[in-house]
Design an enzyme around this catalytic site. Structure first.
Site, PDB file in Angstrom:
ATOM      1  N   SER A 196       0.801  -1.224   0.000  1.00 30.01           N
ATOM      2  CA  SER A 196       0.000   0.000   0.000  1.00 30.01           C
ATOM      3  C   SER A 196       0.835   1.276   0.000  1.00 30.01           C
ATOM      4  O   SER A 196       0.318   2.338  -0.292  1.00 30.01           O
ATOM      5  CB  SER A 196      -0.948   0.008   1.204  1.00 30.01           C
ATOM      6  OG  SER A 196      -0.213   0.113   2.404  1.00 30.01           O
TER       7      SER A 196
ATOM      8  N   HIS B  73       1.148   4.235   6.864  1.00 29.26           N
ATOM      9  CA  HIS B  73       0.557   5.075   5.820  1.00 29.26           C
ATOM     10  C   HIS B  73       0.959   6.529   6.019  1.00 29.26           C
ATOM     11  O   HIS B  73       1.502   6.910   7.045  1.00 29.26           O
ATOM     12  CB  HIS B  73      -0.972   4.947   5.800  1.00 29.26           C
ATOM     13  CG  HIS B  73      -1.442   3.700   5.114  1.00 29.26           C
ATOM     14  ND1 HIS B  73      -2.758   3.328   5.121  1.00 29.26           N
ATOM     15  CD2 HIS B  73      -0.793   2.747   4.401  1.00 29.26           C
ATOM     16  CE1 HIS B  73      -2.898   2.194   4.445  1.00 29.26           C
ATOM     17  NE2 HIS B  73      -1.703   1.822   4.010  1.00 29.26           N
TER      18      HIS B  73
ATOM     19  N   ASP C 276      -8.074   6.121   4.523  1.00 25.46           N
ATOM     20  CA  ASP C 276      -8.112   4.913   5.353  1.00 25.46           C
ATOM     21  C   ASP C 276      -9.345   4.781   6.226  1.00 25.46           C
ATOM     22  O   ASP C 276      -9.380   3.914   7.104  1.00 25.46           O
ATOM     23  CB  ASP C 276      -6.873   4.883   6.258  1.00 25.46           C
ATOM     24  CG  ASP C 276      -5.602   4.596   5.508  1.00 25.46           C
ATOM     25  OD1 ASP C 276      -5.666   4.114   4.372  1.00 25.46           O
ATOM     26  OD2 ASP C 276      -4.521   4.866   6.068  1.00 25.46           O
TER      27      ASP C 276
END
Length: 180
Positions: A57, A96, A123
């Protein structure tokens, strides 16, 4: 028993001493590793100073298997920083990038929204049900450095437990049979 009995007893006592020495050495190695880990936790201010990227990701910045070094400070979290956070009800942390930060002046609370660089949306679908933002207590640390691909050892041992058991067995056999 005489001479032969004395020799057998002497060999047994040497073997017992060797086994005890090996057990103590193994205990010292494990204890040293734990002390180093706790020292890193104190030095970095992060409950987990090192994490492995488990998904794609964050590509192309970080690839699956990269090891990230984390640091947590009192400095405000800013848009663009890469953070590692925990979600309530999940045990695996997520790596992230921060895409939005809301700071409430009256309460000094900070609300954070994150997104994987390689993901289409933010998210919010990953957060706990009904949760729209992360708070500071969710953040484990900020990425300050990385080692590419070194974390693949962890991924392989997690995804293929038999390899982990074989490795632990081989290391145990090595400790038992070493003549030190």
């Amino acid at each position: 028993m005489g001479f032969i009995g004395d020799q057998v007893e002497s060999i047994r006592s040497v073997q017992i001493r060797q086994v005890l020495t090996q057990i103590i050495t193994l205990g010292m190695i494990v204890t040293s590793a734990l002390i180093i880990w706790k020292g890193l936790m104190v030095a970095t201010g992060s409950e987990s100073p090192v994490v492995v990227v488990l998904s794609g990701s964050m590509e192309p910045g970080f690839k699956r298997g990269d090891i990230l070094f984390l640091r947590m400070s009192k400095d405000p979290i800013r848009t663009g920083e890469i953070v590692v956070f925990n979600i309530d009800g999940r045990e695996i942390p997520i790596v992230h990038r921060v895409i939005k930060v809301h700071e409430r002046q009256e309460s000094a609370e900070v609300e954070i929204l994150t997104k994987g660089d390689n993901n289409f949306g933010d998210d919010r679908l990953l957060y706990a049900q009904g949760q729209l933002w992360l708070q500071r207590h969710h953040i484990m640390g900020r990425a300050v450095g990385y080692l590419p691909y070194v974390g693949w050892v962890t991924i392989v041992m997690t995804e293929q437990p038999m390899i982990k058991y074989l490795l632990i067995g081989a290391l145990g056999l090595l400790v038992i049979t070493s003549k030190d």
